[in-house]
Motif scaffolding. Sequence first.
Motif, PDB file in Angstrom:
ATOM      1  N   THR A 150     -21.975 -17.472   9.639  1.00  0.00           N
ATOM      2  CA  THR A 150     -21.626 -16.373  10.543  1.00  0.00           C
ATOM      3  C   THR A 150     -20.416 -16.741  11.394  1.00  0.00           C
ATOM      4  O   THR A 150     -19.476 -15.953  11.544  1.00  0.00           O
ATOM      5  N   ARG A 151     -20.430 -17.958  11.951  1.00  0.00           N
ATOM      6  CA  ARG A 151     -19.280 -18.421  12.743  1.00  0.00           C
ATOM      7  C   ARG A 151     -18.010 -18.438  11.899  1.00  0.00           C
ATOM      8  O   ARG A 151     -16.941 -18.028  12.349  1.00  0.00           O
ATOM      9  N   GLY A 152     -18.127 -18.912  10.662  1.00  0.00           N
ATOM     10  CA  GLY A 152     -16.971 -18.965   9.769  1.00  0.00           C
ATOM     11  C   GLY A 152     -16.423 -17.582   9.464  1.00  0.00           C
ATOM     12  O   GLY A 152     -15.204 -17.383   9.405  1.00  0.00           O
ATOM     13  N   TYR A 153     -17.305 -16.632   9.278  1.00  0.00           N
ATOM     14  CA  TYR A 153     -16.882 -15.257   9.011  1.00  0.00           C
ATOM     15  C   TYR A 153     -16.091 -14.702  10.194  1.00  0.00           C
ATOM     16  O   TYR A 153     -14.994 -14.157  10.021  1.00  0.00           O
ATOM     17  N   PHE A 154     -16.617 -14.879  11.402  1.00  0.00           N
ATOM     18  CA  PHE A 154     -15.923 -14.365  12.576  1.00  0.00           C
ATOM     19  C   PHE A 154     -14.657 -15.165  12.876  1.00  0.00           C
ATOM     20  O   PHE A 154     -13.671 -14.616  13.370  1.00  0.00           O
ATOM     21  N   ARG A 155     -14.658 -16.441  12.577  1.00  0.00           N
ATOM     22  CA  ARG A 155     -13.449 -17.248  12.740  1.00  0.00           C
ATOM     23  C   ARG A 155     -12.350 -16.733  11.803  1.00  0.00           C
ATOM     24  O   ARG A 155     -11.188 -16.647  12.185  1.00  0.00           O
ATOM     25  N   GLY A 156     -12.759 -16.370  10.572  1.00  0.00           N
ATOM     26  CA  GLY A 156     -11.796 -15.812   9.620  1.00  0.00           C
ATOM     27  C   GLY A 156     -11.244 -14.478  10.091  1.00  0.00           C
ATOM     28  O   GLY A 156     -10.041 -14.216   9.970  1.00  0.00           O
ATOM     29  N   ASN A 199      -8.773 -15.095  12.772  1.00  0.00           N
ATOM     30  CA  ASN A 199      -7.527 -15.600  12.206  1.00  0.00           C
ATOM     31  C   ASN A 199      -6.698 -14.454  11.629  1.00  0.00           C
ATOM     32  O   ASN A 199      -5.480 -14.410  11.786  1.00  0.00           O
ATOM     33  N   VAL A 200      -7.348 -13.509  10.971  1.00  0.00           N
ATOM     34  CA  VAL A 200      -6.645 -12.350  10.420  1.00  0.00           C
ATOM     35  C   VAL A 200      -6.060 -11.499  11.538  1.00  0.00           C
ATOM     36  O   VAL A 200      -4.916 -11.042  11.458  1.00  0.00           O
ATOM     37  N   ILE A 201      -6.834 -11.285  12.587  1.00  0.00           N
ATOM     38  CA  ILE A 201      -6.356 -10.473  13.712  1.00  0.00           C
ATOM     39  C   ILE A 201      -5.135 -11.121  14.362  1.00  0.00           C
ATOM     40  O   ILE A 201      -4.180 -10.443  14.730  1.00  0.00           O
ATOM     41  N   ARG A 202      -5.155 -12.434  14.467  1.00  0.00           N
ATOM     42  CA  ARG A 202      -4.016 -13.157  15.064  1.00  0.00           C
ATOM     43  C   ARG A 202      -2.910 -13.419  14.059  1.00  0.00           C
ATOM     44  O   ARG A 202      -1.951 -14.108  14.381  1.00  0.00           O
ATOM     45  N   GLU A 203      -3.071 -12.928  12.843  1.00  0.00           N
ATOM     46  CA  GLU A 203      -2.088 -13.083  11.765  1.00  0.00           C
ATOM     47  C   GLU A 203      -1.803 -14.561  11.472  1.00  0.00           C
ATOM     48  O   GLU A 203      -0.678 -14.971  11.227  1.00  0.00           O
ATOM     49  N   GLY A 204      -2.845 -15.362  11.484  1.00  0.00           N
ATOM     50  CA  GLY A 204      -2.737 -16.769  11.117  1.00  0.00           C
ATOM     51  C   GLY A 204      -2.132 -17.681  12.173  1.00  0.00           C
ATOM     52  O   GLY A 204      -1.842 -18.828  11.898  1.00  0.00           O
ATOM     53  N   ARG A 205      -1.939 -17.171  13.369  1.00  0.00           N
ATOM     54  CA  ARG A 205      -1.353 -18.025  14.424  1.00  0.00           C
ATOM     55  C   ARG A 205      -2.399 -18.767  15.178  1.00  0.00           C
ATOM     56  O   ARG A 205      -3.465 -18.459  15.417  1.00  0.00           O
TER      57      ARG A 205
END
Length: 122
Positions: free
Chosen positions: A107-113, A116-122
């Motif tokens: 679950t943590r990994g899913y939300f972390r991903g 990351n997408v929302i921040r465009e990988g930054r």
Amino acid sequence: MQILDRLFGPKVDNFERSLNRLSLRQSVLTGNLANVDTPGYKRRDVDFAIELKQAESGLPGLPTDQLGGVKVDPGAISVSDNGVDMEAEVFDLGENEIRYQTMSQMTRGYFRGLKNVIREGR
């Protein structure tokens, strides 16, 4: 918001349902341990097979009995004649804890991903 619910809702719902079921099983197993010496007590457990069949059929998660998916194990044999074997319960508790930790990490990994997408990988 409806678009987001359609995109992320099913995955998040599955995580939530899994974590809730594992929490329920932890409570049931600790209840078994608490009643290891109680005469007439019957061992209980959470039936994941019924939940899986309901999920596969697309039916909502309806409770299978009055205990909400918790089943009584009438055929269990133990020293105190109540169906609770302390060693088996401790083993099941450990196994359930590992499953809960794994699901939490997923679950943590899913939300972390998503983050990351929302921040465009930054």
